[in-house]
Write a protein that holds these residues in place. Structure first.
Motif, PDB file in Angstrom:
ATOM      1  N   LYS A  78       0.846  -1.192   0.000  1.00 47.01           N
ATOM      2  CA  LYS A  78       0.000   0.000   0.000  1.00 47.01           C
ATOM      3  C   LYS A  78       0.884   1.245   0.000  1.00 47.01           C
ATOM      4  CE  LYS A  78      -3.558   0.203   2.803  1.00 47.01           C
ATOM      5  NZ  LYS A  78      -4.384   0.396   4.027  1.00 47.01           N
ATOM      6  N   ASN A 328      -7.507   6.642  -2.747  1.00 47.25           N
ATOM      7  CA  ASN A 328      -6.437   6.349  -3.710  1.00 47.25           C
ATOM      8  C   ASN A 328      -5.034   6.638  -3.201  1.00 47.25           C
ATOM      9  OD1 ASN A 328      -6.412   9.137  -3.739  1.00 47.25           O
ATOM     10  ND2 ASN A 328      -6.930   9.353  -5.912  1.00 47.25           N
ATOM     11  N   ARG A 329      -4.910   7.206  -2.003  1.00 44.34           N
ATOM     12  CA  ARG A 329      -3.620   7.531  -1.394  1.00 44.34           C
ATOM     13  C   ARG A 329      -2.828   8.567  -2.206  1.00 44.34           C
ATOM     14  NH1 ARG A 329      -1.305   4.609   3.096  1.00 44.34           N
ATOM     15  NH2 ARG A 329      -3.112   4.034   4.358  1.00 44.34           N
ATOM     16  N   LEU A 386      -1.440   3.632 -10.434  1.00 48.01           N
ATOM     17  CA  LEU A 386      -2.004   4.478  -9.390  1.00 48.01           C
ATOM     18  C   LEU A 386      -2.795   5.640  -9.997  1.00 48.01           C
ATOM     19  CD1 LEU A 386       0.986   4.606  -6.875  1.00 48.01           C
ATOM     20  CD2 LEU A 386      -1.223   3.486  -6.513  1.00 48.01           C
ATOM     21  N   TRP A 399      -5.281  -3.313  -1.893  1.00 52.29           N
ATOM     22  CA  TRP A 399      -3.984  -2.878  -2.411  1.00 52.29           C
ATOM     23  C   TRP A 399      -3.093  -4.042  -2.813  1.00 52.29           C
ATOM     24  CZ3 TRP A 399      -3.078   1.782  -4.079  1.00 52.29           C
ATOM     25  CH2 TRP A 399      -3.841   2.848  -3.591  1.00 52.29           C
TER      26      TRP A 399
END
Length: 433
Positions: A78, A328-329, A386, A399
């Motif tokens: 992740k 989505n980080r 990503l 993830w």
């Protein structure tokens, strides 16, 4: 120094209002907070021979302390949640906000980016040394500085860099708007402005007469790798100039909270659209834009609204953080100024945001340089994948599955397709302020 404070907090607003996009405008140390990027606190300059540069305003002192080498993510890992706090026109004045936010950042394990305005290291008596493109020598829409202000600012810059923070540039005269503003500048104009910004940093001792002050502990030619343009104007020609100069990122655009790509060879670390709680639209992740949407064209709005407005900005930034953190980080990019607009309510909002986000698990509050270093260390195919995630979108299968190792080249399985370098991510139209 009060005059300098006025120029920073009010003068910048006056020119910024012309564009209706963003204003321009003070610090951090790595610590041991949960989710910090991992650097150890620096006690002082690196243990190496100090080599003065030029008149001794700057010096080579070795690698910047307090930073760690970025590592490539393992398959299925992740991504960390990056948050960048940055400051336009960073300088220390009578408000002492630069020194204050250095303490705040140190407390919560953050490093930041300080976009220094070069004229803050140039005394007003030598204003004519500045020759802005399209303007008479000695002209600046944010003024210049005095000896005390230069001394204070240099001391903060020195300490900030030794704590792991980045010293970028906000250029010099901060000219906005259609009449000879930075949006009208050519590539060569930008190169001239950049060269002058560097020269003021590299010759502040001579220009100010502060020959007994210690040098800045970095080579500014190497330190300077990115910027944010005044009022987010003139970006296209600036990026061309920056690319030719070998810079690595720009943060002058407008984007959603998605993973960054490259444009013209530079990482596009644009400002982002974030929620305004209670409103039906979003605004840029910057104190100035929240202010314009709250009190309009005045920095002295109704005192009875100050707490509400500060809470609204803080909560909007926290909503933006959590939709990335749980989604989505994508890195969260936040811009600020050292100012006291509406009773300092936005400084409180930023401080409370830092206190909340920088201590979370897997969160790294870093400078733009550190973010660019991490992005450069990753597999381009992973970054491309990503970028397929929308705002707030977490991978449906988790993830581990989403970022699992890809089949080797030549396999019949189809891996993610990388978007061509330089292709912009979709960008929303700038909102009207």
């Amino acid at each position: 120094m009060m005059a300098v404070s006025k120029r920073i907090t009010v003068g910048a607003v006056a020119v910024a209002l012309i564009s209706g996009l963003a204003g321009c405008g003070i610090s951090g140390e790595p610590g041991s907070g949960a989710g910090a990027p991992g650097p150890k606190q620096a006690a002082g300059p690196p243990k190496s021979t100090v080599r003065l540069i030029g008149d001794g305003s700057t010096a080579y002192t070795g690698a910047q302390p307090g930073l760690t080498r970025p590592e490539r993510m393992k398959p299925g890992q992740k991504p960390p949640q990056f948050v960048v706090f940055s400051w336009d026109g960073a300088g220390e004045d009578s408000q002492q906000l630069f020194s204050h936010f250095r303490k705040v950042a140190k407390k919560y394990g953050a490093t930041m980016t300080y976009f220094l305005s070069g004229v803050y290291l140039l005394p007003e008596a030598k204003a004519s040394l500045y020759r802005p493109p399209g303007h008479a020598p000695g002209r600046s829409d944010i003024g210049f500085n005095d000896t005390e202000g230069i001394r204070d600012t240099v001391r903060q810059l020195r300490g900030a860099w030794l704590e792991g923070n980045e010293i970028g540039t906000h250029f010099n005269g901060h000219f906005c708007g259609p009449e000879r503003g930075v949006g009208t500048w050519s590539v060569e104009d930008w190169k001239s402005e950049i060269a002058q910004a560097k020269s003021f940093v590299k010759s502040w001792r001579t220009n100010s007469g502060l020959v007994n002050e210690e040098p800045l502990p970095f080579d500014y030619d190497k330190e300077l790798i990115g910027a944010r343009t005044p009022c987010l104007e003139g970006r296209e020609n600036f990026m061309r100039a920056a690319a030719e100069l070998g810079w690595r990122y720009d943060t002058s655009g407008v984007n959603n909270q998605v993973w960054p790509d490259k444009k013209m060879g530079l990482w596009d670390l644009s400002m982002q659209l974030v929620p305004i709680p209670g409103r039906s639209f979003e605004t840029l992740s910057m104190d100035y834009n929240f202010m314009v949407n709250q009190s309009g064209k005045t920095t002295q709005g109704a005192p009875s609204m100050h707490r509400y407005w500060g809470n609204q900005m803080r909560d909007g930034l926290l909503q933006a953080f959590h939709r990335s953190y749980q989604g989505n980080r994508a890195p969260l990019i936040i811009g600020n100024h050292f100012q006291s607009w509406n009773g300092g309510t936005y400084m409180r909002a930023i401080e409370e945001t830092i206190a909340h986000v920088c201590v979370q698990t897997d969160v790294r509050c870093v400078s733009f340089r550190q973010l660019a270093d991490w992005l450069d260390a990753q597999d381009p195919a992973v970054l491309a994948k990503l970028r397929t995630l929308k705002v707030g979108e977490a991978p449906a299968g988790g993830w581990t599955e989403f970022l699992a190792a890809q089949p080797p080249a030549g396999s019949t399985a189809q891996g993610p397709q990388k978007r061509a370098s330089g292709t912009p991510a979709s960008q929303p139209a700038p909102q009207e302020s």
